[in-house]
Every structure is written in C-alpha cells, then in structure tokens.
Enzyme design. Structure first.
Site, mmCIF file in Angstrom:
data_model
loop_
_atom_site.group_PDB
_atom_site.id
_atom_site.type_symbol
_atom_site.label_atom_id
_atom_site.label_comp_id
_atom_site.label_asym_id
_atom_site.label_seq_id
_atom_site.Cartn_x
_atom_site.Cartn_y
_atom_site.Cartn_z
ATOM 1 N N GLU A 1 45.220 0.158 1.154
ATOM 2 C CA GLU A 1 43.931 0.610 1.883
ATOM 3 C C GLU A 1 43.901 1.853 2.834
ATOM 4 O O GLU A 1 44.560 1.803 3.685
ATOM 5 C CB GLU A 1 42.824 -0.322 2.172
ATOM 6 C CG GLU A 1 41.346 -0.003 1.858
ATOM 7 C CD GLU A 1 40.485 -1.134 2.508
ATOM 8 O OE1 GLU A 1 39.379 -0.969 2.835
ATOM 9 O OE2 GLU A 1 40.874 -2.287 2.215
ATOM 10 N N MET B 1 49.322 13.687 5.623
ATOM 11 C CA MET B 1 48.060 13.738 5.103
ATOM 12 C C MET B 1 47.967 13.611 3.511
ATOM 13 O O MET B 1 47.817 14.463 2.729
ATOM 14 C CB MET B 1 47.320 14.846 5.142
ATOM 15 C CG MET B 1 47.066 15.251 6.729
ATOM 16 S SD MET B 1 46.196 13.911 7.768
ATOM 17 C CE MET B 1 44.746 14.519 7.726
ATOM 18 N N ARG C 1 51.325 11.157 -8.243
ATOM 19 C CA ARG C 1 51.523 10.539 -7.041
ATOM 20 C C ARG C 1 52.592 9.485 -7.017
ATOM 21 O O ARG C 1 53.433 9.468 -5.931
ATOM 22 C CB ARG C 1 50.132 9.908 -6.716
ATOM 23 C CG ARG C 1 49.359 10.220 -5.571
ATOM 24 C CD ARG C 1 48.026 9.564 -5.142
ATOM 25 N NE ARG C 1 46.986 10.610 -5.097
ATOM 26 C CZ ARG C 1 46.989 11.407 -4.010
ATOM 27 N NH1 ARG C 1 47.732 11.487 -3.036
ATOM 28 N NH2 ARG C 1 46.011 12.440 -4.073
ATOM 29 N N ILE D 1 47.423 10.453 0.395
ATOM 30 C CA ILE D 1 46.837 9.321 0.307
ATOM 31 C C ILE D 1 48.057 8.559 -0.668
ATOM 32 O O ILE D 1 48.791 9.152 -1.392
ATOM 33 C CB ILE D 1 45.926 9.295 -1.183
ATOM 34 C CG1 ILE D 1 44.405 9.625 -0.320
ATOM 35 C CG2 ILE D 1 45.538 7.842 -1.746
ATOM 36 C CD1 ILE D 1 43.204 10.002 -1.240
ATOM 37 N N GLY E 1 52.404 18.538 13.781
ATOM 38 C CA GLY E 1 53.083 17.396 14.632
ATOM 39 C C GLY E 1 53.315 17.228 15.857
ATOM 40 O O GLY E 1 54.078 16.546 16.626
ATOM 41 N N ASN F 1 51.735 14.781 17.411
ATOM 42 C CA ASN F 1 51.979 13.256 17.771
ATOM 43 C C ASN F 1 53.575 13.066 17.543
ATOM 44 O O ASN F 1 54.141 12.109 18.351
ATOM 45 C CB ASN F 1 51.102 12.455 16.635
ATOM 46 C CG ASN F 1 49.876 12.107 17.251
ATOM 47 O OD1 ASN F 1 49.752 11.486 18.249
ATOM 48 N ND2 ASN F 1 48.774 12.904 16.574
ATOM 49 N N GLN G 1 44.450 11.075 23.932
ATOM 50 C CA GLN G 1 44.815 9.797 23.911
ATOM 51 C C GLN G 1 45.715 9.499 22.713
ATOM 52 O O GLN G 1 46.481 8.346 23.109
ATOM 53 C CB GLN G 1 43.224 9.034 23.490
ATOM 54 C CG GLN G 1 42.438 9.001 24.693
ATOM 55 C CD GLN G 1 43.154 8.373 25.900
ATOM 56 O OE1 GLN G 1 43.551 7.374 25.870
ATOM 57 N NE2 GLN G 1 43.000 9.152 27.169
ATOM 58 N N HIS H 1 45.269 7.281 13.504
ATOM 59 C CA HIS H 1 44.046 7.810 12.706
ATOM 60 C C HIS H 1 42.921 8.263 13.914
ATOM 61 O O HIS H 1 42.947 7.520 14.831
ATOM 62 C CB HIS H 1 43.302 6.891 11.558
ATOM 63 C CG HIS H 1 41.976 7.276 11.268
ATOM 64 N ND1 HIS H 1 42.351 8.278 10.072
ATOM 65 C CD2 HIS H 1 40.900 7.195 11.301
ATOM 66 C CE1 HIS H 1 41.153 8.795 9.483
ATOM 67 N NE2 HIS H 1 40.070 7.945 10.416
ATOM 68 N N ASP I 1 43.567 4.301 5.603
ATOM 69 C CA ASP I 1 43.107 4.135 6.896
ATOM 70 C C ASP I 1 42.540 2.841 7.492
ATOM 71 O O ASP I 1 41.439 2.756 7.825
ATOM 72 C CB ASP I 1 42.084 5.162 7.437
ATOM 73 C CG ASP I 1 42.802 6.632 7.163
ATOM 74 O OD1 ASP I 1 43.763 6.737 7.538
ATOM 75 O OD2 ASP I 1 41.797 7.540 6.749
#
Ligand code: GAR
Length: 211
Positions: free
Chosen positions: A140, A87, A62, A89, A12, A14, A170, A106, A142
């Site tokens: 879709e 992480m 899912r 989908i 974590g 970010n 960055q 990403h 990323d």
C-alpha cells in the site's frame, strides 16, 4: 557489514544525510535512480559510490520496470533497500520481494496525508503539527509499520515551501537514525508495530521540537 542500496529520483538530500552519517556497520553498495538526470546520482558518484540509472520511461509496464529494478538492486546483495525520495508507485511483487528489508521516508505524519502535496494538505487541514515518517514498505502506498516519526509545528503564516523546509530538517535527522537502528538489528516487526530494542519507554520515536 550490511549492504545498503539507496533509491532516489531527484536531489537526494536524504540519501546524502544517510551517506554523511557514516553509519557503523553499513556500506553504501549503490545509489540507483529511475531518472538518469537526478542530481543525487552525481553527488554520490563524486564520492566514489557505485551509481546506476534505470529509466522507467524505457519500460512498457510497471511490472517490467520493477522486475528490472529488482534484478539491478539484487546485484548489489542488499541487506536493506532505502527509498529516499524515490517517486514511484511500486508493484506488489516488488514490495513482497523486499518485505521487512525496505524502508521509506514520507513527509507527513502517516497515516495522515499519503501521496503528494503533503505539506499543502497539512496546511489546508489546519494541522498544528506536521512532520515525517520512516516506515517499512508494504504494497500500500506510503503505508507500513512505522519505525520513527519527527514532528514540527505548523505556523499560521506557513506555506508549502516553509513547512517543507522545516520538515526536511527532521527527515535528515530521523532517517539516518532509523537506518542505523535497522543495521544494528534493533528493529523487530510485530504486525503493524515496530519494536525498537533497548528503547526506553520515554525515549522518543516521536521527537517534537515544539516551542
Ligand atoms: C523528501 O521530502 C521525501 O520525504 C519525499 O520526497 C522528498 C525527497 O527529497 N518522499 C516522498 O514524498 C515519498 N512519498 P530528497 O530527494 O532531497 O531526499
């Protein structure tokens, strides 16, 4: 005040950068992880931020997990959902529900290298520049309207670890800025393009600290 719900899966860093930025007009409503042992959860809880874990392994599909996750998120009345190293989908129903109000970061210069092992992919492809991208989330993986990109040089002796560290620096600069732009109402979607209000033609969405 705009409510932010931040989703993480691991350390974590970010999420920490966004919390530490103390973005005017933003309130961190909750930090949620799909992994109960995510280090970032403890960090947030120590700072008095509401945290929750929803273990994806407890769900048979899912769709079932994403439905439960959306219910949990919506309990915090989010104005923006921030994926910060989340992480998973995501199902199309989930991404549609948060269309235009969910950002992701990403670690590549999209549309190059979606998916995993982005730094090794950039090295293997002989890239001279690598970086990170903040984008609105679509169905879709990323992919989606790009808010901001940060670039770094790739050196001939780089490996996955050294390049990842340079890119991560960055990420920590870029993501709080992009979230602040959303919170300030400065982002407008125009198809796949993001228009940033008050951005001068030369002000960089691509900030390149190249030497
Ligand atoms: C970051 O590098 C982020 O860009 C990446 O996972 C890392 C999470 O680190 N995300 C993805 O690869 C999403 N496709 P963090 O937990 O320290 O923020």
């Amino acid at each position: 005040m705009k409510n932010l719900v931040i989703l993480i899966s691991g350390r974590g860093s970010n999420m920490q950068a966004i919390v530490d930025a103390q973005i005017p007009g933003a309130r961190i409503a909750a930090v949620i992880s799909n992994r109960p042992d995510a280090a970032g959860l403890a960090w947030a809880a120590e700072r008095g931020i509401a945290t929750a874990a929803l273990d994806h392994k407890q769900y048979s599909s899912r769709e079932a997990f994403d439905a439960a996750l959306a219910e949990l998120i919506d309990g915090y009345a989010p104005d923006l959902v921030v994926l910060a190293g989340f992480m998973r989908i995501l199902t199309p129903g989930f991404t549609a529900h948060y269309e235009g109000r969910m950002l992701n970061i990403h670690p590549s210069l999209l549309p190059a290298f979606p998916g995993l092992h982005t730094h090794q992919q950039a090295i293997n492809a002989g890239c001279r520049i690598a970086g990170c991208t903040v984008h609105f989330v679509t169905a879709e993986l990323d992919h989606g309207p790009i808010v901001a990109q940060g670039a770094v040089p790739v050196y001939h002796d780089d490996n996955e670890t050294t390049l990842a560290a340079r890119v991560l620096e960055q990420e920590h600069r870029l993501y709080p800025q992009a979230v602040a732009q959303f919170v300030a109402g400065r982002l407008r979607l125009d198809g796949l393009r993001v228009l940033v209000a008050d951005e001068t033609p030369t002000s960089a969405r691509l900030a390149v600290p190249l030497d």
